[in-house]
Design a protein around this motif. Structure first.
Motif, PDB file in Angstrom:
ATOM      1  N   HIS A 117      -6.601  -0.459   5.325  1.00  0.00           N
ATOM      2  CA  HIS A 117      -6.673   0.394   6.586  1.00  0.00           C
ATOM      3  C   HIS A 117      -7.772  -0.800   7.570  1.00  0.00           C
ATOM      4  O   HIS A 117      -6.959  -1.210   8.547  1.00  0.00           O
ATOM      5  CB  HIS A 117      -7.323   1.722   6.518  1.00  0.00           C
ATOM      6  CG  HIS A 117      -6.749   2.362   5.191  1.00  0.00           C
ATOM      7  ND1 HIS A 117      -5.535   2.428   5.118  1.00  0.00           N
ATOM      8  CD2 HIS A 117      -7.515   2.793   4.278  1.00  0.00           C
ATOM      9  CE1 HIS A 117      -5.358   3.299   4.006  1.00  0.00           C
ATOM     10  NE2 HIS A 117      -6.460   3.387   3.513  1.00  0.00           N
ATOM     11  N   ASP A 126       1.165   3.008   3.387  1.00  0.00           N
ATOM     12  CA  ASP A 126       0.478   4.079   3.093  1.00  0.00           C
ATOM     13  C   ASP A 126       1.063   5.534   3.532  1.00  0.00           C
ATOM     14  O   ASP A 126       0.124   6.498   3.965  1.00  0.00           O
ATOM     15  CB  ASP A 126      -0.867   3.935   4.010  1.00  0.00           C
ATOM     16  CG  ASP A 126      -2.067   5.042   3.315  1.00  0.00           C
ATOM     17  OD1 ASP A 126      -2.172   5.294   2.212  1.00  0.00           O
ATOM     18  OD2 ASP A 126      -3.050   5.027   4.314  1.00  0.00           O
ATOM     19  N   LYS A 156      -8.450  -0.395  -7.300  1.00  0.00           N
ATOM     20  CA  LYS A 156      -8.588   0.241  -6.075  1.00  0.00           C
ATOM     21  C   LYS A 156      -9.996   0.984  -5.990  1.00  0.00           C
ATOM     22  O   LYS A 156     -10.170   1.838  -6.698  1.00  0.00           O
ATOM     23  CB  LYS A 156      -7.575   1.159  -5.646  1.00  0.00           C
ATOM     24  CG  LYS A 156      -7.549   2.145  -4.611  1.00  0.00           C
ATOM     25  CD  LYS A 156      -7.008   1.651  -3.139  1.00  0.00           C
ATOM     26  CE  LYS A 156      -7.272   2.534  -2.219  1.00  0.00           C
ATOM     27  NZ  LYS A 156      -6.575   3.582  -2.146  1.00  0.00           N
ATOM     28  N   HIS A 183       0.941  -0.973   0.120  1.00  0.00           N
ATOM     29  CA  HIS A 183       0.044  -0.026  -0.109  1.00  0.00           C
ATOM     30  C   HIS A 183       0.934   1.202  -0.035  1.00  0.00           C
ATOM     31  O   HIS A 183       1.096   1.740   1.022  1.00  0.00           O
ATOM     32  CB  HIS A 183      -1.031  -0.066   0.935  1.00  0.00           C
ATOM     33  CG  HIS A 183      -1.961   1.171   1.278  1.00  0.00           C
ATOM     34  ND1 HIS A 183      -3.505   0.751   1.061  1.00  0.00           N
ATOM     35  CD2 HIS A 183      -1.864   2.352   1.015  1.00  0.00           C
ATOM     36  CE1 HIS A 183      -4.239   1.836   1.022  1.00  0.00           C
ATOM     37  NE2 HIS A 183      -3.334   2.983   1.109  1.00  0.00           N
ATOM     38  N   VAL A 214      -1.223   2.321  -4.891  1.00  0.00           N
ATOM     39  CA  VAL A 214      -2.722   2.101  -4.786  1.00  0.00           C
ATOM     40  C   VAL A 214      -3.138   3.742  -5.210  1.00  0.00           C
ATOM     41  O   VAL A 214      -4.209   4.136  -4.484  1.00  0.00           O
ATOM     42  CB  VAL A 214      -3.418   1.897  -3.794  1.00  0.00           C
ATOM     43  CG1 VAL A 214      -2.830   0.280  -3.593  1.00  0.00           C
ATOM     44  CG2 VAL A 214      -2.595   2.324  -2.400  1.00  0.00           C
ATOM     45  N   HIS A 227       1.970   5.134  -2.070  1.00  0.00           N
ATOM     46  CA  HIS A 227       1.493   6.467  -2.977  1.00  0.00           C
ATOM     47  C   HIS A 227       2.612   7.217  -3.362  1.00  0.00           C
ATOM     48  O   HIS A 227       2.951   8.043  -2.840  1.00  0.00           O
ATOM     49  CB  HIS A 227       0.543   7.348  -2.215  1.00  0.00           C
ATOM     50  CG  HIS A 227      -0.873   6.590  -1.597  1.00  0.00           C
ATOM     51  ND1 HIS A 227      -1.689   6.404  -2.392  1.00  0.00           N
ATOM     52  CD2 HIS A 227      -0.957   5.983  -0.473  1.00  0.00           C
ATOM     53  CE1 HIS A 227      -2.716   5.766  -1.764  1.00  0.00           C
ATOM     54  NE2 HIS A 227      -2.414   5.711  -0.571  1.00  0.00           N
TER      55      HIS A 227
HETATM   56 ZN   LIG Z   1      -3.595   4.897   1.087  1.00  0.00          ZN
END
Ligand SMILES: [Zn+2]
Length: 415
Positions: free
Chosen positions: A264, A324, A212, A83, A134, A85
């Protein structure tokens, strides 16, 4: 052309490929198998081109082999972050929602792609050889980044991408009536079945490896039937769906809809965790460290995350590692920031062996690549890292990666 000529032609074409493949032998002081949680001492790893061809204590070393001596180190498969970005780096202070919107005003897709180049390099340097990115990459900067990395133009992990995130109207934002187009920069707004199907097809057409979706960041959320529809549509192309879920209802809809991974799931109840376990749904929990919560100005959120991770582990939900991180964490690159999450896993009392599995073999399984990545076995891709200590005894040694090989190519060597 007769058969004999075809055979000769094939041999002429194939032989140089074999003979040109670089042969490397790694001398591993300790070889860690995360799946078995086992350690073998003084092992040789023979690598031909991009793949591991043999592993063992007594294998013959070819004359032309390049030797890499890691006999003072623990050698293990490269880590996964499922996960990320890469193309998003929020720098503005203030609430996360406003900072997100400021990012749209300040950064173009080109800026985001270049940010992604930097983050990808730091991930590889920190020992991550595979990631699933993602979204939040402007107008498909993630796809461009993946192509460039996979073509060898920039150093970075083996990268899977999701393209634009599919979500109900507004995406993850709450904008005013005069700025309704902002979310469309990074989200495909899909409220009807036709829009959902079109959104999935657009992503697949442009190069997404996963889909996603965001289930529950608005007052109106995707139902279990909506999720099922998108899971089925993606499955027709052999692609799986990951879902951002932050509410109990959203998580339940996601699980009932049959999706592959919950992203999450910060406040999942024991019952929802049990549902996920029973249905074989992966949890990619993005269990932020205290350092990350401090940057978000929300240190009080940390104990709840530790508690959910602890419960998920005790209940036996399948877990993959995801970080994340989208903000600058003081003193860290994006790659090293991801490893701050080891603190959360330790505070949740997850044993080192299972933390290591989440980072390697579990993630490989979730991403359907356990046969080719995630461990050090013959015929698998040569994604190999080395650390000073045995991670099964001290998992924090993963923050001191000294050697990184991806697909047989060395990117970091004892620096
Ligand atoms: Zn995220």
């Amino acid at each position: 052309m007769n058969k004999k000529r075809i055979v000769i032609l094939l041999l002429i074409l194939v032989i140089p490929v074999f003979s040109l493949a670089q042969v490397t032998v790694i001398k591993a002081g300790k070889l860690i198998d995360p799946k078995e949680a086992s350690v073998q001492e003084n092992v040789l790893i023979l690598i031909k081109g991009t793949r591991i061809s043999n592993v063992g204590p007594d294998i013959a070393i070819p004359e032309d082999a390049k030797i890499i001596d890691l006999s003072d180190y623990s050698v293990l498969p490269g880590m996964f972050d499922c996960h990320t970005h890469l193309c998003l780096m929020i720098k503005a202070k203030g609430t996360l929602g406003l900072a997100f919107l400021a990012d749209y005003l300040l950064n173009t897709t080109a800026d985001k792609a270049l940010q992604g180049v930097e983050n990808a390099r730091t991930y590889l340097e920190s020992g991550f050889t595979t990631i699933r990115d993602v979204g939040n990459a402007g107008n498909f900067a993630d796809v461009a980044l993946k192509r460039a990395i996979n073509a060898g133009k920039f150093p970075g992990p083996n990268t899977l991408v999701t393209g634009k995130i599919i979500a109900p109207m507004g995406g993850q934002h709450h904008v005013n009536s005069e700025n309704l187009d902002y979310p469309k920069i990074e989200y495909i707004e899909a409220d009807t079945r036709d829009e959902m199907r079109k959104g999935i097809r657009l992503n697949l057409h442009l190069g997404a490896d996963w889909i996603k979706i965001v289930i529950d960041d608005q007052r109106y959320i995707y139902s279990a039937e909506d999720v099922r529809f998108m899971v089925d549509e993606a499955a027709k192309a052999g692609v799986k769906v990951a879902a951002h879920c932050v509410t109990e209802k959203g998580v339940r809809n996601a699980i009932e809809g049959g999706l592959a991974s919950i992203e999450h799931g910060f406040i999942m109840s024991d019952e929802a965790l049990q549902m996920a376990k029973d249905k074989g749904v992966w949890l990619c929990g993005t269990d932020f460290s205290k350092e990350v919560w401090d940057v978000y100005g929300s240190p009080k959120s940390y104990p709840g995350i530790v508690n959910r991770l602890k419960r998920a582990y005790q209940i036996g939900v399948k877990m993959a590692f995801g970080s994340d991180i989208v903000v600058e964490i003081p003193g860290h690159t994006r790659g090293s920031a991801a490893l701050t999450l080891l603190d959360t896993w330790l505070d949740a009392e997850v044993p080192a062996s299972d933390i290591l599995r989440a980072l390697t073999t579990n993630s490989a399984e979730m991403l359907d690549m356990a046969k080719i990545r995630g461990n050090i076995k013959p015929q698998m891709r040569a994604d190999i890292i080395a650390v000073p200590e045995n991670p099964l005894e001290n998992i924090l040694t993963l923050r001191e990666v000294k050697f990184v090989m991806k697909d047989g190519k060395v990117y970091k060597n004892l620096q």
